[in-house]
Every structure is written in structure tokens, then in C-alpha cells.
Write a protein that holds these residues in place. Structure first.
Motif, mmCIF file in Angstrom:
data_model
loop_
_atom_site.group_PDB
_atom_site.id
_atom_site.type_symbol
_atom_site.label_atom_id
_atom_site.label_comp_id
_atom_site.label_asym_id
_atom_site.label_seq_id
_atom_site.Cartn_x
_atom_site.Cartn_y
_atom_site.Cartn_z
ATOM 1 N N UNK A 76 58.881 19.396 38.438
ATOM 2 C CA UNK A 76 57.389 19.836 38.828
ATOM 3 C C UNK A 76 56.615 18.457 39.487
ATOM 4 N N UNK A 77 56.301 18.895 40.565
ATOM 5 C CA UNK A 77 55.759 17.845 41.596
ATOM 6 C C UNK A 77 54.323 17.611 41.540
ATOM 7 N N UNK A 78 53.697 16.669 40.787
ATOM 8 C CA UNK A 78 52.144 16.620 40.640
ATOM 9 C C UNK A 78 51.562 16.315 42.001
ATOM 10 N N UNK A 79 50.402 17.039 42.413
ATOM 11 C CA UNK A 79 50.023 16.707 43.946
ATOM 12 C C UNK A 79 48.316 16.709 43.328
ATOM 13 N N UNK A 80 47.695 15.717 44.052
ATOM 14 C CA UNK A 80 46.121 15.671 43.897
ATOM 15 C C UNK A 80 45.708 15.606 42.385
ATOM 16 N N UNK A 81 46.205 14.671 41.690
ATOM 17 C CA UNK A 81 45.781 14.539 40.340
ATOM 18 C C UNK A 81 44.426 13.885 40.352
ATOM 19 N N UNK A 82 43.247 14.641 39.880
ATOM 20 C CA UNK A 82 41.926 14.183 39.926
ATOM 21 C C UNK A 82 41.229 14.525 38.864
ATOM 22 N N UNK A 83 40.557 13.522 38.357
ATOM 23 C CA UNK A 83 39.877 13.320 37.120
ATOM 24 C C UNK A 83 38.278 12.977 37.701
ATOM 25 N N UNK A 84 37.512 13.758 37.376
ATOM 26 C CA UNK A 84 35.918 13.478 38.036
ATOM 27 C C UNK A 84 35.715 12.086 37.632
ATOM 28 N N UNK A 85 35.076 11.243 38.705
ATOM 29 C CA UNK A 85 34.902 9.774 38.535
ATOM 30 C C UNK A 85 33.984 9.481 37.346
ATOM 31 N N UNK A 86 33.089 10.560 37.029
ATOM 32 C CA UNK A 86 32.056 10.239 36.041
ATOM 33 C C UNK A 86 32.753 10.338 34.438
ATOM 34 N N UNK A 87 34.042 10.718 34.448
ATOM 35 C CA UNK A 87 34.572 10.817 32.945
ATOM 36 C C UNK A 87 35.782 10.222 32.926
ATOM 37 N N UNK A 88 36.182 9.559 33.804
ATOM 38 C CA UNK A 88 37.652 8.654 33.812
ATOM 39 C C UNK A 88 37.542 7.571 32.877
ATOM 40 N N UNK A 89 38.411 7.221 32.342
ATOM 41 C CA UNK A 89 38.815 6.043 31.358
ATOM 42 C C UNK A 89 38.363 6.399 30.161
ATOM 43 N N UNK A 90 38.124 7.810 29.612
ATOM 44 C CA UNK A 90 37.897 8.237 28.370
ATOM 45 C C UNK A 90 38.923 9.103 27.601
ATOM 46 N N UNK A 91 40.292 8.880 28.256
ATOM 47 C CA UNK A 91 41.257 9.574 27.535
ATOM 48 C C UNK A 91 41.442 10.973 27.988
ATOM 49 N N UNK A 92 40.740 11.474 28.950
ATOM 50 C CA UNK A 92 41.055 12.841 29.632
ATOM 51 C C UNK A 92 42.118 13.087 29.980
ATOM 52 N N UNK A 93 42.407 12.031 31.056
ATOM 53 C CA UNK A 93 43.506 12.131 31.895
ATOM 54 C C UNK A 93 44.791 12.039 30.848
ATOM 55 N N UNK A 94 44.605 11.146 29.912
ATOM 56 C CA UNK A 94 45.846 11.294 28.937
ATOM 57 C C UNK A 94 46.236 12.715 28.222
ATOM 58 N N UNK A 95 44.968 13.218 28.094
ATOM 59 C CA UNK A 95 45.278 14.418 27.165
ATOM 60 C C UNK A 95 45.779 15.678 28.318
ATOM 61 N N UNK A 96 45.412 15.460 29.509
ATOM 62 C CA UNK A 96 45.684 16.481 30.734
ATOM 63 C C UNK A 96 47.167 16.088 30.904
ATOM 64 N N UNK A 97 47.541 14.971 30.959
ATOM 65 C CA UNK A 97 48.932 14.832 31.136
ATOM 66 C C UNK A 97 49.941 15.362 29.967
ATOM 67 N N UNK A 98 49.337 15.220 28.891
ATOM 68 C CA UNK A 98 50.078 15.726 27.544
ATOM 69 C C UNK A 98 50.389 17.438 27.815
ATOM 70 N N UNK A 99 49.201 17.846 28.008
ATOM 71 C CA UNK A 99 49.278 19.194 28.380
ATOM 72 C C UNK A 99 50.210 19.636 29.226
ATOM 73 N N UNK A 100 50.429 18.871 30.546
ATOM 74 C CA UNK A 100 51.052 19.269 31.749
ATOM 75 C C UNK A 100 52.599 19.110 31.346
ATOM 76 N N UNK A 101 52.691 18.041 30.587
ATOM 77 C CA UNK A 101 54.248 17.641 30.258
ATOM 78 C C UNK A 101 54.874 18.872 29.250
ATOM 79 N N UNK A 102 53.769 19.415 28.200
ATOM 80 C CA UNK A 102 54.121 20.199 27.147
ATOM 81 C C UNK A 102 54.423 21.537 27.925
ATOM 82 N N UNK A 103 53.571 21.750 28.905
ATOM 83 C CA UNK A 103 53.780 22.931 29.842
ATOM 84 C C UNK A 103 55.199 22.986 30.278
#
Length: 143
Positions: A76-103
Motif C-alpha cells: 500500500x503506497x501512501x500518497x498525499x498524506x494530509x492532516x488539516x494544519x489546524x489540527x496537527x500535533x493532536x494525535x489525529x495523524x497517529x490514529x489515522x495511521x493506525x486505522x490505515x495499518x489495520x485496514x
């Protein structure tokens, strides 16, 4: 993660929100060009896009390409990984990557790969923390 956060595949119904996020990652590209490219990507059978939704609003996207590589198998080649700048550094990216890895695991992928811009050092630290490692250089020649 809080209950107002959800992850799911996105499609053309979220196109305008996706385009706004893509523009954050590619501010020097014309919106018209980004729109055309995103439309072409969404038409490809090898491409799918997942969204991070916060209170029902799209706040992150991860585009995914399916490849089979000699060195990794089904990837699975990830492309254009984007978290809205207003919510970065609040663990949303970590949770998103966990979801992607599980999927990816549930769908028989053997590896996850990605490219990141050299100047995006914040993302490098994040990817290292998610267990990624650098394998080599990505070369490109614009035609």
C-alpha cells in the motif's frame, strides 16, 4: 480517539473538501491542475482515498495506491498524506495511521510505503515514530 473522530473511504462526494486539503500540501500548484489530477486519480482502479472526519467534517486524507513490488510484495503506497494544519500535533495523524495499518493488514498487504518531501522535516519525525524507515532515494525527471 474521541467519538467525534471517524475514518472511512472518501469519494467524489467529498471532492471540494479533499481539494482544500490537497492545496495545503501543494500551495504552489494551481487549483485547476490539482483538481484535474485528483479527478484522474479517483478514476483509477489502483487508487483509493481514506478520510479522517472530525464531527462529520473531512480534516485529513491519505491517498493509497496498490502495487506489487519485488522487494516487498503487495504494498500500500501512501500518497498525499494530509492532516488539516489546524489540527496537527493532536494525535489525529497517529490514529489515522493506525486505522490505515489495520485496514492494510485485513486486506492482505505485506508492506506500507510512502514518499515525503525533503523539506518536510516534521513529517519525517512523525513517520519514524510510526515505524517507517528510509530505504533509499526517490528520483524524478519532469518531462
Amino acid at each position: 480517539m474521541k467519538p467525534e473522530v471517524s475514518f472511512k473511504k472518501v469519494d467524489t462526494s467529498n471532492f471540494d473538501e479533499m481539494l482544500d486539503l490537497v492545496k495545503q500540501l501543494n500551495p504552489s500548484k494551481e487549483s485547476k491542475v490539482l483538481k484535474q489530477r485528483l479527478e484522474q486519480m479517483l478514476e483509477s482502479n489502483a487508487y483509493q482515498c481514506f478520510g479522517l472526519f472530525l464531527k462529520g467534517s473531512l480534516k485529513g486524507v491519505i491517498g493509497c495506491w496498490t502495487f506489487t513490488k519485488l522487494y516487498s510484495g503487495k504494498q500500500l503506497e501512501l500518497d498525499n498524506v494530509i492532516i488539516d494544519a489546524k489540527i496537527q500535533s493532536k494525535d489525529y495523524g497517529k490514529a489515522f495511521f493506525s486505522f490505515i495499518e489495520d485496514w492494510a493488514l485485513k486486506n492482505d498487504y505485506e508492506a506500507i510505503g510512502l514518499n515525503t518531501y525533503i523539506e518536510n522535516s516534521r513529517s519525517h519525525k512523525f513517520y519514524f515514530n510510526q515505524g517507517f524507515r528510509i530505504l533509499g532515494f526517490h528520483f524524478q525527471k519532469i518531462l
